[in-house]
Design an enzyme around this catalytic site. Structure first.
Site, PDB file in Angstrom:
ATOM      1  N   ARG A  55      23.869  53.895 -14.281  1.00  0.00           N
ATOM      2  CA  ARG A  55      24.200  53.865 -12.858  1.00  0.00           C
ATOM      3  C   ARG A  55      24.019  55.231 -12.229  1.00  0.00           C
ATOM      4  NH1 ARG A  55      27.562  50.706  -9.141  1.00  0.00           N
ATOM      5  NH2 ARG A  55      28.864  52.323  -7.811  1.00  0.00           N
ATOM      6  N   ILE A  67      25.790  51.895  -2.464  1.00  0.00           N
ATOM      7  CA  ILE A  67      25.777  51.124  -3.654  1.00  0.00           C
ATOM      8  C   ILE A  67      27.097  50.550  -3.776  1.00  0.00           C
ATOM      9  CG2 ILE A  67      25.948  53.428  -4.855  1.00  0.00           C
ATOM     10  CD1 ILE A  67      24.779  52.179  -7.530  1.00  0.00           C
ATOM     11  N   SER A  68      27.256  49.226  -4.082  1.00  0.00           N
ATOM     12  CA  SER A  68      28.510  48.865  -4.289  1.00  0.00           C
ATOM     13  C   SER A  68      29.470  49.175  -5.372  1.00  0.00           C
ATOM     14  CB  SER A  68      28.484  47.129  -4.282  1.00  0.00           C
ATOM     15  OG  SER A  68      27.471  46.620  -3.329  1.00  0.00           O
ATOM     16  N   GLN A  69      30.691  49.058  -5.226  1.00  0.00           N
ATOM     17  CA  GLN A  69      31.686  49.412  -6.211  1.00  0.00           C
ATOM     18  C   GLN A  69      31.344  48.694  -7.590  1.00  0.00           C
ATOM     19  OE1 GLN A  69      35.248  47.659  -5.201  1.00  0.00           O
ATOM     20  NE2 GLN A  69      36.538  48.742  -6.629  1.00  0.00           N
ATOM     21  N   PRO A  70      31.339  49.328  -8.803  1.00  0.00           N
ATOM     22  CA  PRO A  70      30.942  48.727 -10.066  1.00  0.00           C
ATOM     23  C   PRO A  70      31.800  47.392 -10.230  1.00  0.00           C
ATOM     24  CG  PRO A  70      31.160  50.890 -10.346  1.00  0.00           C
ATOM     25  CD  PRO A  70      31.866  50.539  -9.021  1.00  0.00           C
TER      26      PRO A  70
END
Ligand code: SAM
Length: 205
Positions: free
Chosen positions: A25, A51-54
């Site tokens: 990531r 970038i979205s939250q995992p």
């Protein structure tokens, strides 16, 4: 990240956890933000995008119920991270981005993923050239579920999409049954706005 944010919140699919274990990531965030890459939240990637939250990446991927044989479309390439995760979960991944600079950066990062195909276009219209899809995942918020995306699903295919107001949406999962569609609402989310023909247009919304 995998243990606390993903397994800890109830997602246990071994293929999903393996994909999160493999994809680096930190390579998908801006260099100055590398120390934040595995934190429990979204991170800016420039051009007012994130970038979205995992956990949200994991949840949306999980909702597609992929076995590894599918052709999948992602709308909103952004950093390319979600597409890299999908590369391990499906057979073929098409990903579309609206912002040229983000599309170019992600395409470079994804060049090692031979089953990922990047496109620069208005993804609110889908990507007819590779349709129909077993799964479609939209990573920007739509005011309404675009019929063009539903039409590009295979019979039995699933569309995962945040729908609602700017700043507040519900994650919807649509399943195609012939010419009809079921919709389940999953959780409340907050995504950046979808742009393009079926997205947010300042003059209309
Ligand atoms: N999936 C991304 C990732 O893994 O980094 C995160 C995406 S970010 C939350 C949403 C992305 O959707 C932004 O990059 C934005 O430019 C893109 N986007 C917005 N409207 C779009 C459209 N109509 N077609 C394609 N991409 C769009």
């Amino acid at each position: 990240m995998v243990e606390t944010q993903i397994v800890g919140r109830g997602l246990h699919d071994p293929r999903l956890l393996a994909a999160f274990g493999i994809v680096p990531r930190h390579l998908f965030v801006l260099e100055q933000d590398r120390h934040l890459a595995y934190a429990d939240g979204p991170i800016p990637i420039g051009f007012e995008q994130t970038i979205s939250q995992p956990y949200i990446v994991a949840l949306m991927t999980n909702l597609l119920q992929l076995k590894g044989t599918e052709r999948v479309l992602e709308v909103g390439t952004g950093s390319g991270y979600q597409a890299a995760i999908l590369a391990y979960m499906a057979k073929e991944v098409h990903t579309i981005e609206f912002v040229p600079e983000l599309a170019a950066r992600a395409e470079r990062l994804l060049s090692d993923y031979s089953n990922v195909f990047c496109h620069l276009s208005d993804g609110s219209l889908g990507w007819q050239e590779a349709a129909p899809y077993d799964g479609i995942i939209v990573t920007a918020a739509a005011p309404k579920t675009p019929q063009d995306l539903l039409d590009q699903l295979k019979d039995g295919g699933r569309l995962v999409i945040p729908v609602g107001a700017r700043g507040y949406q519900v994650l919807e999962v649509w399943t195609r049954h012939g010419d009809s569609f079921d919709c389940d609402e999953v959780i409340e989310v907050a995504f950046v706005p979808l742009r393009g023909k079926h997205g947010w247009d300042a003059s209309r919304h």
